[in-house]
Design a protein around this motif. Structure first.
Motif, PDB file in Angstrom:
ATOM      1  N   ILE A   3       0.784  -1.208   0.070  1.00  0.00           N
ATOM      2  CA  ILE A   3       0.142  -0.108  -0.180  1.00  0.00           C
ATOM      3  C   ILE A   3       0.954   1.185  -0.068  1.00  0.00           C
ATOM      4  N   ILE A   4       0.616   2.067  -0.953  1.00  0.00           N
ATOM      5  CA  ILE A   4       1.357   3.383  -0.972  1.00  0.00           C
ATOM      6  C   ILE A   4       0.767   4.289  -0.053  1.00  0.00           C
ATOM      7  N   GLN A   5       1.660   4.942   0.956  1.00  0.00           N
ATOM      8  CA  GLN A   5       1.028   5.945   1.429  1.00  0.00           C
ATOM      9  C   GLN A   5       1.790   6.966   1.525  1.00  0.00           C
ATOM     10  N   PRO A   6       1.192   8.084   1.802  1.00  0.00           N
ATOM     11  CA  PRO A   6       1.866   9.700   1.896  1.00  0.00           C
ATOM     12  C   PRO A   6       2.823   9.667   3.085  1.00  0.00           C
ATOM     13  N   ILE A   7       4.060  10.265   3.076  1.00  0.00           N
ATOM     14  CA  ILE A   7       4.902  10.371   4.241  1.00  0.00           C
ATOM     15  C   ILE A   7       4.799  11.846   4.385  1.00  0.00           C
ATOM     16  N   TYR A   8       4.569  12.384   5.443  1.00  0.00           N
ATOM     17  CA  TYR A   8       4.585  13.699   5.810  1.00  0.00           C
ATOM     18  C   TYR A   8       4.374  14.018   7.620  1.00  0.00           C
ATOM     19  N   TRP A   9       4.765  15.171   7.961  1.00  0.00           N
ATOM     20  CA  TRP A   9       4.663  15.514   9.273  1.00  0.00           C
ATOM     21  C   TRP A   9       3.755  16.781   9.265  1.00  0.00           C
ATOM     22  N   GLU A  16       7.632  21.330  19.486  1.00  0.00           N
ATOM     23  CA  GLU A  16       8.440  19.977  19.079  1.00  0.00           C
ATOM     24  C   GLU A  16       9.192  20.251  17.996  1.00  0.00           C
ATOM     25  N   LEU A  17      10.332  19.782  17.968  1.00  0.00           N
ATOM     26  CA  LEU A  17      11.545  19.778  17.191  1.00  0.00           C
ATOM     27  C   LEU A  17      11.698  18.656  16.284  1.00  0.00           C
ATOM     28  N   ILE A  18      11.341  17.590  16.501  1.00  0.00           N
ATOM     29  CA  ILE A  18      11.616  16.544  15.728  1.00  0.00           C
ATOM     30  C   ILE A  18      10.273  15.594  15.778  1.00  0.00           C
ATOM     31  N   HIS A  19      10.423  14.887  14.578  1.00  0.00           N
ATOM     32  CA  HIS A  19       8.979  13.670  14.548  1.00  0.00           C
ATOM     33  C   HIS A  19       9.464  12.536  13.804  1.00  0.00           C
ATOM     34  N   LYS A  20       9.350  11.274  14.354  1.00  0.00           N
ATOM     35  CA  LYS A  20       9.552  10.080  13.718  1.00  0.00           C
ATOM     36  C   LYS A  20       8.406   9.545  13.172  1.00  0.00           C
ATOM     37  N   TYR A  21       8.631   9.092  11.680  1.00  0.00           N
ATOM     38  CA  TYR A  21       7.314   8.751  10.846  1.00  0.00           C
ATOM     39  C   TYR A  21       7.140   7.302  11.561  1.00  0.00           C
ATOM     40  N   PRO A  22       5.780   7.036  11.882  1.00  0.00           N
ATOM     41  CA  PRO A  22       5.400   5.808  12.587  1.00  0.00           C
ATOM     42  C   PRO A  22       5.685   4.547  12.140  1.00  0.00           C
ATOM     43  N   SER A  23       6.002   4.490  10.799  1.00  0.00           N
ATOM     44  CA  SER A  23       6.057   2.978  10.034  1.00  0.00           C
ATOM     45  C   SER A  23       7.564   2.832   9.512  1.00  0.00           C
ATOM     46  N   HIS A  24       8.096   1.796   9.633  1.00  0.00           N
ATOM     47  CA  HIS A  24       9.379   1.502   9.199  1.00  0.00           C
ATOM     48  C   HIS A  24       9.331   0.822   7.886  1.00  0.00           C
ATOM     49  N   GLU A  25       8.263   0.450   7.439  1.00  0.00           N
ATOM     50  CA  GLU A  25       8.213  -0.185   6.137  1.00  0.00           C
ATOM     51  C   GLU A  25       7.668   0.959   5.021  1.00  0.00           C
ATOM     52  N   ILE A  26       8.624   1.320   4.118  1.00  0.00           N
ATOM     53  CA  ILE A  26       8.459   2.353   3.150  1.00  0.00           C
ATOM     54  C   ILE A  26       8.312   1.705   1.579  1.00  0.00           C
ATOM     55  N   LEU A  28       8.032   1.853  -2.303  1.00  0.00           N
ATOM     56  CA  LEU A  28       8.481   2.665  -3.520  1.00  0.00           C
ATOM     57  C   LEU A  28       7.272   3.076  -4.154  1.00  0.00           C
ATOM     58  N   GLY A  29       7.324   4.321  -4.504  1.00  0.00           N
ATOM     59  CA  GLY A  29       6.418   5.178  -4.917  1.00  0.00           C
ATOM     60  C   GLY A  29       5.559   5.932  -4.261  1.00  0.00           C
ATOM     61  N   SER A  30       5.795   5.801  -3.023  1.00  0.00           N
ATOM     62  CA  SER A  30       5.266   6.676  -2.147  1.00  0.00           C
ATOM     63  C   SER A  30       5.614   8.016  -2.021  1.00  0.00           C
ATOM     64  N   VAL A  31       4.786   9.121  -1.783  1.00  0.00           N
ATOM     65  CA  VAL A  31       5.136  10.333  -1.909  1.00  0.00           C
ATOM     66  C   VAL A  31       5.594  11.217  -0.579  1.00  0.00           C
ATOM     67  N   LEU A  32       6.823  11.631  -0.660  1.00  0.00           N
ATOM     68  CA  LEU A  32       7.382  12.251   0.649  1.00  0.00           C
ATOM     69  C   LEU A  32       7.090  13.600   0.518  1.00  0.00           C
ATOM     70  N   PHE A  87      11.815  13.509  10.764  1.00  0.00           N
ATOM     71  CA  PHE A  87      11.474  15.174  10.290  1.00  0.00           C
ATOM     72  C   PHE A  87      12.021  16.028  11.405  1.00  0.00           C
ATOM     73  N   VAL A  88      12.634  16.868  10.958  1.00  0.00           N
ATOM     74  CA  VAL A  88      13.100  18.134  11.722  1.00  0.00           C
ATOM     75  C   VAL A  88      12.570  19.426  11.608  1.00  0.00           C
ATOM     76  N   ASP A  89      12.071  20.142  12.606  1.00  0.00           N
ATOM     77  CA  ASP A  89      11.484  21.466  12.593  1.00  0.00           C
ATOM     78  C   ASP A  89      12.782  22.559  12.285  1.00  0.00           C
ATOM     79  N   LYS A  90      12.669  23.255  11.228  1.00  0.00           N
ATOM     80  CA  LYS A  90      13.886  24.273  11.152  1.00  0.00           C
ATOM     81  C   LYS A  90      13.302  25.994  11.231  1.00  0.00           C
ATOM     82  N   THR A  91      12.205  25.898  11.933  1.00  0.00           N
ATOM     83  CA  THR A  91      11.764  27.338  11.871  1.00  0.00           C
ATOM     84  C   THR A  91      12.742  28.143  13.008  1.00  0.00           C
ATOM     85  N   ASP A  92      12.659  29.670  12.870  1.00  0.00           N
ATOM     86  CA  ASP A  92      13.254  30.261  13.895  1.00  0.00           C
ATOM     87  C   ASP A  92      12.685  30.168  15.240  1.00  0.00           C
ATOM     88  N   ARG A  93      13.389  30.245  16.131  1.00  0.00           N
ATOM     89  CA  ARG A  93      12.880  30.270  17.810  1.00  0.00           C
ATOM     90  C   ARG A  93      13.582  31.423  18.282  1.00  0.00           C
TER      91      ARG A  93
END
Length: 374
Positions: A3-9, A16-26, A28-32, A87-93
């Motif tokens: 199943i092709i799933q979108p990968i985003y945060w 929050e500064l970082i986020h780990k995508y919950p699935s380890h099974e990526i 091919l063809g998925s959209v990041l 994912f890493v947040d890179k906004t100004d703080r």
């Protein structure tokens, strides 16, 4: 079929500064999808394989050569591969705060330890998400902005402590003048902190000082304040420290009847000259210029006009010579009065201070009118 799933945060917590995508099974063809303020990093077994800045990416071994190392493993290039996406947040703080209490520094002028309290703020941005994850975060599942405060607190405080003392010394400032230099001091500290932050993939955007307070009950603070006040008083009078010590000793000798008796006994030269000689030797040994020892000063150049110097009679003994500035200080302290005998260096006779035009003017006594015409 995978199943092709979108990968985003979709970031919900602004802290929050970082986020780990919950699935380890990526697959091919998925959209990041990576926002402009984010960076996505692919890891396998703790090793970084690729990172992605803002944009939309279709995961393909053809388009992403680094990911090809993950996909084309000996197990076969299947459509699903195992990887971790962070994912890493890179906004100004810019609202990070720092503060310290009971910090001790050495006053660079008086070399006295003083206690201070200071606070301020700074701004940061994650500049290199991969480096930040590798060296700063590790395997933490969740990291907030407060994590940066905790990790860099000791670095900030140590730089503040060292920078305040060195800044005061380099710019010849005392603690009363420091309050007007917060901007420049903050910039100085920022330059020193910059490399420490960059080592972990973090950019220091700004660093400012809001306030520096000194513990007024600290004995060291009181000594420094007294020293600053005395320094200002001497500056207004045009008297340096050595000259002031000379005047102190002369004043003490004039007021001390026991010293007067000792002088009268006569053990060699006069007490006034002895004082100058003894202080001269001590100051020469310590490398300090001697205000009494006029013999050590080089002669004036030919044709130069020498300033008037006067000897003063105290307790029947000769003291000095003194310049005009020193005479004014003796008058202020009540040692030199209008009836005190003075002798102009190079002159011919002792006269009352009020009879010597230059000395009389120091008392504020007006000059006499011109004599009548015969």
């Amino acid at each position: 079929m995978a199943i092709i799933q979108p990968i985003y945060w979709h970031q919900e917590d602004p802290n929050e500064l970082i986020h780990k995508y919950p699935s380890h099974e990526i697959t091919l063809g998925s959209v990041l999808t990576v926002n402009d303020s984010q960076e996505a990093c692919f890891f396998r077994n703790g090793t970084l394989y690729d990172s992605f800045r803002g944009g939309r990416y279709v995961l393909s071994s053809t388009n992403l050569p680094l990911l090809n190392k993950i996909i084309n493993l000996p197990s076969g290039g299947e459509t699903t591969f195992h990887a971790e996406v962070w994912f890493v947040d890179k906004t100004d703080r810019r609202n990070q705060y720092w503060g310290t209490g009971g910090l001790r520094i050495i006053d660079p002028y008086f070399e006295i330890p003083i206690k201070l309290y200071c606070r301020g703020g700074y701004g940061v941005r994650v500049s290199d998400g991969a480096l930040f994850l590798r060296k700063f975060v590790g395997t933490l599942q969740r990291t907030t902005r407060h994590f940066i405060d905790e990790q860099f607190r000791s670095t900030v405080i140590e730089n503040v402590k060292v920078s305040i003392a060195s800044f005061m010394k380099e710019n010849n400032l005392n603690i009363n003048e420091l309050g007007t230099e917060y901007t420049r001091l903050g910039q100085t500290i920022a330059q020193k902190l910059k490399l420490s932050f960059e080592e972990y993939g973090v950019e220091l955007l700004n660093f400012n000082i809001e306030d520096i307070n000194f513990d007024e009950n600290d004995p060291g603070y009181q000594k420094v304040i007294d020293g600053i006040a005395e320094q200002a008083r001497l500056k207004r009078l045009g008297v340096n420290y050595v000259q002031n010590r000379q005047i102190d000793i002369v004043e003490t000798a004039a007021a001390n009847t026991a010293a007067g008796a000792f002088i009268g006994a006569g053990i060699g030269l006069g007490m006034g000259n002895q004082i100058g000689g003894m202080l001269g030797n001590a100051f020469q040994q310590s490398g300090v210029a001697n205000a009494f020892n006029t013999q050590s000063a080089p002669p004036p150049p030919p044709g130069a006009q020498q300033a008037a110097m006067y000897y003063v009679a105290l307790n029947g003994q000769t003291t000095g010579p003194f310049d005009v500035t020193q005479l004014r200080e003796l008058i202020t302290r009540g040692v030199l009065t209008p009836t005190t005998f003075v002798f102009l260096q190079g002159g011919t006779a002792w006269v009352r201070a009020q009879e010597e035009n230059l000395v009389r003017s120091l008392f504020g006594v007006p000059q006499p009118p011109a004599p009548p015409q015969e």
